[in-house]
Design an enzyme around this catalytic site. Structure first.
Site, PDB file in Angstrom:
ATOM      1  N   ASN A 228      -2.292   4.657  -0.627  1.00 46.82           N
ATOM      2  CA  ASN A 228      -2.466   3.363   0.048  1.00 46.82           C
ATOM      3  C   ASN A 228      -2.404   3.592   1.564  1.00 46.82           C
ATOM      4  OD1 ASN A 228      -1.034   0.233   0.667  1.00 46.82           O
ATOM      5  ND2 ASN A 228      -2.977   0.508  -0.356  1.00 46.82           N
TER       6      ASN A 228
ATOM      7  N   GLY B  63      -1.255   5.003  10.120  1.00 46.19           N
ATOM      8  CA  GLY B  63      -0.097   5.878  10.310  1.00 46.19           C
ATOM      9  C   GLY B  63      -0.280   7.193   9.540  1.00 46.19           C
ATOM     10  N   HIS B  64      -0.777   7.088   8.310  1.00 47.63           N
ATOM     11  CA  HIS B  64      -1.015   8.319   7.532  1.00 47.63           C
ATOM     12  C   HIS B  64      -2.126   9.150   8.176  1.00 47.63           C
ATOM     13  CE1 HIS B  64       0.489   5.571   4.206  1.00 47.63           C
ATOM     14  NE2 HIS B  64       1.268   6.599   4.062  1.00 47.63           N
TER      15      HIS B  64
ATOM     16  N   GLN C 202      11.553   8.938  -7.261  1.00 48.33           N
ATOM     17  CA  GLN C 202      12.193   8.359  -6.076  1.00 48.33           C
ATOM     18  C   GLN C 202      12.279   6.828  -6.128  1.00 48.33           C
ATOM     19  OE1 GLN C 202       9.012  10.179  -3.510  1.00 48.33           O
ATOM     20  NE2 GLN C 202       9.344   8.357  -2.265  1.00 48.33           N
TER      21      GLN C 202
ATOM     22  N   GLY D 256       5.983  11.082   8.764  1.00 50.11           N
ATOM     23  CA  GLY D 256       6.146  10.013   9.745  1.00 50.11           C
ATOM     24  C   GLY D 256       7.614   9.821  10.114  1.00 50.11           C
TER      25      GLY D 256
ATOM     26  N   LYS E 290       8.847   6.998  10.868  1.00 52.17           N
ATOM     27  CA  LYS E 290       9.334   5.695  10.378  1.00 52.17           C
ATOM     28  C   LYS E 290      10.386   5.905   9.292  1.00 52.17           C
ATOM     29  CE  LYS E 290       7.203   2.878   7.504  1.00 52.17           C
ATOM     30  NZ  LYS E 290       8.217   2.516   6.481  1.00 52.17           N
TER      31      LYS E 290
ATOM     32  N   GLN F  47      14.500  10.063   5.670  1.00 50.38           N
ATOM     33  CA  GLN F  47      13.729  10.978   4.815  1.00 50.38           C
ATOM     34  C   GLN F  47      13.379  12.257   5.587  1.00 50.38           C
ATOM     35  OE1 GLN F  47      10.350   9.920   2.067  1.00 50.38           O
ATOM     36  NE2 GLN F  47       9.096  10.552   3.778  1.00 50.38           N
TER      37      GLN F  47
ATOM     38  N   SER G 295       2.867   0.901   3.776  1.00 50.46           N
ATOM     39  CA  SER G 295       2.124   0.462   2.594  1.00 50.46           C
ATOM     40  C   SER G 295       2.754  -0.804   2.008  1.00 50.46           C
ATOM     41  CB  SER G 295       2.110   1.554   1.528  1.00 50.46           C
ATOM     42  OG  SER G 295       1.536   2.715   2.083  1.00 50.46           O
TER      43      SER G 295
END
Ligand code: PAF
Length: 285
Positions: free
Chosen positions: A32, A36-37, A61, A149, A151, A155, A188
């Site tokens: 999706n 950004g990706h 996850q 990323g 964001k 992670q 997404s």
């Protein structure tokens, strides 16, 4: 762009590219894709010759009551976007290809020091699922460089830590968050927002900026600032999850002597759980 669904096919392709002397860049995603990706693909191209992106909605996850089933799957559109961005190969395995024995008996990777707080407290097991799939994808692709990323700040910290701890020969690169004009971080999960909620959602980043301004102006009562940020979000219709002012590297709650800070936040708006963060460096006292 080649689209491959099996580990064996991908391995054959990549070993050929390695023999030709190519540096392999890797962009793992759950699909999706938004701009950004695509920025991650462009960054990967600056560091490597042959770029592999993966699209895999990783069941490990997601918690039992989370959005695994409704998570948007848009493979056709995503592959067009990746090809247009100059990605060379899309790896899109099935769940059975990635986890042939099912999830239960699988070897897991966990990064306890960084995983149990913030998003990990609200989503138990989430970062173990991320760490496990990323380690497995690194084993499959064997990239020289992998791009994520910023964001997903926590992670990224977990992935950096597992890469260091397991001595994986991969350079990890973090790319700045892409934002809509309103300041809303692209995600997404923004697709779950109504038009009205999308406008409200911009207050998440605005609130982080207001807190950062107050810290830069000298305020150091972090618990009070956190509470004030949460209240501001609730006034805008968010349901609170957490808002924490942390040391930028350890992700422990910041003390008044720390200079490298990150404000990490998650809050729910309608059906969407949104996360964002803001890094700030203070001048030493
Ligand atoms: O950030 C994501 O999209 C996912 O968590 C990742 C890193 C691809 C692992 O499934």
């Amino acid at each position: 762009m080649q689209i491959l669904h099996t580990i064996a096919e991908l391995r054959t392709l990549i070993s050929g590219k390695r023999r030709e002397g190519a540096r392999i860049g890797f962009v793992p995603t759950m699909g999706n894709l938004h701009s950004g990706h695509i920025a991650l693909v462009h960054e990967a191209k600056r560091h490597a010759d042959f770029i592999v992106a993966s699209i895999f909605v990783n069941p490990l996850q997601f918690g039992a009551n989370e959005d695994l089933d409704s998570y948007p799957r848009t493979l056709a559109e995503d592959s067009t976007k990746l090809a247009d961005a100059g990605c060379h190969c899309l790896f899109a395995p099935t769940v059975a290809e990635m986890y042939p024995q099912g999830g239960n008996s699988l070897t897991r990777v966990s990064v306890p020091a960084l995983s149990d707080q913030h998003c990990g407290a609200s989503r138990p097991g989430h970062f173990e699922g991320v760490a496990t799939v990323v380690t497995k994808l690194f084993g499959i692709v064997q990239p020289d460089v992998a791009v994520f990323g910023r964001k997903d700040y926590q992670q990224l910290a977990v992935i950096r830590q597992l890469t260091d701890d397991l001595c994986l020969p991969v350079d990890i690169i973090g790319v700045a968050t892409e934002r809509a004009e309103s300041g809303l971080a692209l995600s997404s999960r923004n697709g779950y927002l109504s038009d009205h909620e999308r406008q409200q959602a911009a207050t998440l980043y605005a609130t982080l900026n207001q807190l950062a301004d107050r810290i830069r102006a000298g305020e150091r009562n972090y618990p009070e600032l956190e509470e004030s940020g949460n209240q501001a979000l609730e006034q805008q219709g968010f349901q609170r999850d957490y808002l924490h002012i942390c040391h930028a590297h350890t992700l422990q709650r910041a003390t008044s002597i720390d200079n490298q800070l990150v404000i990490l936040a998650a809050a729910k708006l309608g059906k969407a759980r949104l996360i964002d963060n803001l890094e700030l460096t203070l001048n030493p006292a």
